[in-house]
Design a protein around this motif. Structure first.
Motif, mmCIF file in Angstrom:
data_model
loop_
_atom_site.group_PDB
_atom_site.id
_atom_site.type_symbol
_atom_site.label_atom_id
_atom_site.label_comp_id
_atom_site.label_asym_id
_atom_site.label_seq_id
_atom_site.Cartn_x
_atom_site.Cartn_y
_atom_site.Cartn_z
ATOM 1 N N ARG A 77 0.817 -1.227 0.000
ATOM 2 C CA ARG A 77 0.000 0.000 0.000
ATOM 3 C C ARG A 77 0.845 1.269 0.000
ATOM 4 N NH1 ARG A 77 -2.427 4.105 0.400
ATOM 5 N NH2 ARG A 77 -4.438 4.542 1.330
ATOM 6 N N ARG A 84 -6.002 3.375 -3.177
ATOM 7 C CA ARG A 84 -6.022 2.072 -2.523
ATOM 8 C C ARG A 84 -5.585 1.033 -3.542
ATOM 9 N NH1 ARG A 84 -11.981 3.852 -1.488
ATOM 10 N NH2 ARG A 84 -11.597 5.392 0.138
ATOM 11 N N THR A 85 -4.958 -0.022 -3.060
ATOM 12 C CA THR A 85 -4.523 -1.022 -4.034
ATOM 13 C C THR A 85 -4.503 -2.421 -3.455
ATOM 14 O OG1 THR A 85 -2.853 -1.520 -5.704
ATOM 15 C CG2 THR A 85 -2.035 -0.879 -3.550
ATOM 16 N N THR A 86 -4.667 -3.381 -4.352
ATOM 17 C CA THR A 86 -4.363 -4.768 -4.051
ATOM 18 C C THR A 86 -3.048 -5.076 -4.768
ATOM 19 O OG1 THR A 86 -5.706 -5.337 -5.961
ATOM 20 C CG2 THR A 86 -6.762 -5.553 -3.817
ATOM 21 N N CYS A 228 -6.560 -0.996 4.042
ATOM 22 C CA CYS A 228 -7.675 -1.651 3.349
ATOM 23 C C CYS A 228 -7.755 -1.192 1.885
ATOM 24 C CB CYS A 228 -8.994 -1.349 4.045
ATOM 25 S SG CYS A 228 -10.393 -2.032 3.123
ATOM 26 N N PRO A 229 -7.668 -2.115 0.936
ATOM 27 C CA PRO A 229 -7.690 -1.702 -0.471
ATOM 28 C C PRO A 229 -9.044 -1.181 -0.921
ATOM 29 C CG PRO A 229 -7.692 -4.099 -0.306
ATOM 30 C CD PRO A 229 -7.501 -3.579 1.085
ATOM 31 N N LYS A 230 -10.073 -1.382 -0.119
ATOM 32 C CA LYS A 230 -11.412 -0.953 -0.514
ATOM 33 C C LYS A 230 -11.936 0.198 0.342
ATOM 34 C CE LYS A 230 -11.376 -3.434 -3.916
ATOM 35 N NZ LYS A 230 -11.452 -2.906 -5.277
ATOM 36 N N GLY A 231 -11.090 0.735 1.197
ATOM 37 C CA GLY A 231 -11.480 1.909 1.963
ATOM 38 C C GLY A 231 -12.590 1.658 2.978
#
Ligand code: SF4
Ligand code: FES
Length: 261
Positions: A77, A84-86, A228-231
């Motif tokens: 991250r 945000r990222t995976t 968290c990649p999805k906020g």
């Protein structure tokens, strides 16, 4: 560019494991991080060596399968500070020639390492099985919008529903707490009318299962929210706690779980 990887190699759950160095040359800035590992694995296979095991499926940031630590941060991250990222959505233009990166699996008692960068995240499935569902009478599909839902409530339910179950929140928490994940699932269903009949039982059962599986508690440091990649917002943890406290005071099933407060 050239990237040096120190990758955690562990042949199975009972192996001790260790970091192994790999140099990957001619890395394209257009590759995703998983494509970097694909190229490395092709090279290892050509040399007759064991490829690096890592999980992936969609490679579009939506399934939650991929995920490991890059230089100590879940999904790397820190290399995508503005977004945000995976791992599958992290691209090599974020890195520079000569970078040295340490890759290791998510570490939590409830997520045992299967092999190399892969961990067993089925504990999340068990929490969902405990209560992360709604029960409906089967039959013809109802017309869309039969149940009207206020726009701001629908939006908030969708914010919670964005959780992809990747486990980065657990891996980033010093207590290996799953509260951000569980609170997202409880809030997603609990905000909607269809989720009301089982709302109290859901909070009790999912929290009890979370404790049983060895996840820790939240001590309000919010590393989970930061990676968290999805906020998913920490506010959902507050919503989950309110659901739980309300339910143990009003639902008969509570006597079995009251010790979990
Ligand atoms: S809350 Fe965020 S970090 Fe945790 S599982 Fe869901 S998407 Fe992943
Ligand atoms: S492979 Fe699906 S989120 Fe990364």
């Amino acid at each position: 560019m050239k990237i040096t990887l120190y990758i955690w190699r562990q042949s199975g759950p009972n192996d001790e494991g260790k970091f192994v160095r790999y140099d990957v040359e001619k890395v394209s800035p257009h590759w995703s991080f998983l494509e970097l590992l694909d190229v490395l694995n092709n090279q290892l296979i050509e040399k007759g060596e064991e490829p690096v095991a890592f999980e992936h499926d969609c490679r579009e940031g939506i399934c939650g399968s991929c995920g490991f630590m890059i230089n100590g941060v879940a999904h790397g991250r820190q290399y995508a500070p503005e977004g945000r990222t995976t791992v599958c959505q992290l691209h090599m233009f974020r890195f520079k020639d000569g970078d040295e990166l340490y890759l290791e699996p998510f570490r939590a008692k409830a997520f045992p390492v299967l092999k190399d960068l892969m961990v067993d995240r089925s504990a999340f499935d068990k929490i969902i099985e405990a209560g992360g569902y709604i029960t409906v009478h089967a039959g013809n599909a109802p017309d869309g919008n039969t149940i009207l839902i206020q726009k701001d409530i629908a939006n908030e339910a969708m914010n919670a529903a964005e959780c992809i179950g990747c486990g980065a929140c657990v891996a980033s928490c010093k207590n290996a707490s799953a509260m951000l994940f569980v609170s997202a699932k409880i809030s997603h269903l609990g905000l909607l009318p269809q989720g009301q009949p089982e709302r109290k039982r859901r909070a009790q059962r999912m929290i009890a299962k979370m404790d049983e599986l060895g996840f820790g508690n939240c001590t309000n440091q919010y590393e989970c929210e930061a990676v968290c990649p999805k906020g998913i917002r920490k506010d959902f943890i507050g919503r989950m706690n309110r659901d739980f406290l309300f339910s143990v005071n009003t639902e008969t099933e509570s006597k079995d779980f009251v010790g979990a407060i």
